[in-house]
Design an enzyme around this catalytic site. Structure first.
Site, PDB file in Angstrom:
ATOM      1  CD  GLU A   1      18.731   1.285  -7.430  1.00 53.62           C
ATOM      2  OE1 GLU A   1      17.877   0.144  -6.945  1.00 53.62           O
ATOM      3  OE2 GLU A   1      18.190   2.198  -7.278  1.00 53.62           O
TER       4      GLU A   1
ATOM      5  CB  CYS B   1      20.842  12.917  -2.323  1.00 53.37           C
ATOM      6  SG  CYS B   1      21.247  14.567  -3.073  1.00 53.37           S
TER       7      CYS B   1
ATOM      8  CD  GLU C   1      24.572  18.640  -7.200  1.00 57.16           C
ATOM      9  OE1 GLU C   1      25.542  18.846  -7.994  1.00 57.16           O
ATOM     10  OE2 GLU C   1      23.137  18.942  -7.268  1.00 57.16           O
TER      11      GLU C   1
ATOM     12  CB  SER D   1      17.818  19.375 -11.095  1.00 56.63           C
ATOM     13  OG  SER D   1      18.346  18.293 -11.720  1.00 56.63           O
TER      14      SER D   1
END
Length: 365
Positions: free
Chosen positions: A91, A111, A165, A218
């Site tokens: 997406e 991921c 990632e 993050s």
């Protein structure tokens, strides 16, 4: 098997054309047609010689992922699900704002890093995306969005914050970044392209040297104890190492700060004490904070922090002199908000295999 030209940045495309016996300027022409003209058919490339078009038709393709679904939110956010083969889909999301239009791009099918609050992480991991599949997301969105009446591109910013990632797919991501920045590609400024990482320290150093774009980390925790629980990669690269890598990155970064992303999880990382710990943690790293209200998904096990807790947390950081934004939730009604991208991951069995690969690669860096 025909060669997919979308897998090449300009240097790679020039080398490929040289092997075909063609001059370097032909690579620039084709690159402009593919990325600026959104052309997937060589016969559309009318300033190429017919003989070259015939050769390209025989030997090459402009292979973009197929569009599976397109959705639009009530707030104008748009989401595309793109087919990357064998039933897998990724997406990409476009977020319109008054001063800019931002495209959020995926780098992997699923991921492997298993951040506990992330819907994508719960999907498991299948494989890395190719450079063509990464840049193909920008190709599709650019084709769908077009340009403004003043001939300005609607997509002004790109963030590598979708599924996956990015730094675990380093080479393909770097190729895609080169295409985004190239004047014969999308001509984006390094300040307007952002890579987000959970903290792959050696790869942060490699990115700094290869193509230093804006960097977002993050973070999501103010101490190792909490971060070990919610961001498992922290067990390999704890906060002290991560902060040092951020300082090294800023030597070549196009912006003079790191953006720290921080998902607000009720009772986990949102107390005043955590905000004060953050101030101490980042005191030597020029930075700003992006506080992200958690976007719930089924069986997540987490709740969104209260508006009051978010306000107090923000105020403590601001009073210490930091720039702090609280991200607006966008695209909730089409599951396009931060942490909600899930796509379609058919084979989810490769997560542990990918973890082992990441560990081996990092040891060898």
């Amino acid at each position: 098997m025909k060669t997919n030209l979308l897998n090449f940045d300009l240097n790679g495309l020039t080398e490929h054309f040289a092997r075909m016996g063609e001059k370097p300027f032909r690579a620039k022409q084709v690159m402009r047609w593919m990325h600026q003209g959104a052309a997937a058919d060589f016969d559309e490339m009318t300033d190429l010689a017919k003989s070259l078009r015939q050769k390209l038709n025989e030997q090459a393709v402009v292979g973009v992922p197929e569009l599976m679904t397109a959705q639009q939110s009530s707030d104008g956010t748009r989401k595309w699900l793109l087919d990357v083969g064998t039933g897998n889909g990724v997406e990409t999301v476009f977020i319109p704002e008054a001063e800019r239009g931002t495209l959020c791009i995926s780098s992997q099918v699923g991921c492997a890093l298993e951040c506990t609050f992330c819907s994508t992480g719960r999907q498991g991991f299948n494989r890395n995306l190719t450079a063509a599949e990464i840049i193909g997301q920008l190709w599709w969105a650019n084709k769908a969005m077009g340009v403004t009446p003043k001939n300005e591109r609607v997509i002004s910013n790109v963030v590598m914050m979708g599924m996956g990632e990015p730094l675990a797919n380093f080479d393909n991501v770097v190729t895609a970044l080169n295409i985004m920045l190239d004047d014969h590609g999308y001509g984006l400024s390094r300040r307007r392209v952002t890579v987000s990482t959970s903290g792959m320290v050696p790869q942060m150093d490699r990115l700094r040297d290869a193509v230093p774009v804006a960097l977002a980390v993050s973070l999501h925790a103010s101490n190792d104890q909490v971060r070990d629980e919610i961001v498992p990669l922290n067990k390999k690269y704890p906060l002290k190492e991560l902060m040092a890598a951020c300082q090294r990155y800023l030597v070549k970064a196009p912006r003079d700060f790191i953006t720290f992303e921080y998902v607000m999880l009720d009772g986990i990382n949102d107390k005043a004490q955590h905000a004060r710990e953050l101030i101490e943690l980042v005191k030597d790293v020029p930075c700003k904070f992006n506080l992200i209200p958690f976007n719930p998904f089924p069986n997540s096990g987490y709740e969104r922090s209260s508006n009051e807790n978010i306000r107090v947390f923000r105020d403590i950081l601001q009073q210490a002199g930091f720039v702090v934004t609280v991200r607006k939730t966008r695209g909730d009604d089409i599951d396009a908000a931060c942490g909600q991208l899930a796509g379609q991951v058919q084979d989810k069995t490769r997560r542990q295999q990918k973890w082992q690969q990441i560990i081996v690669e990092q040891k060898g860096s």
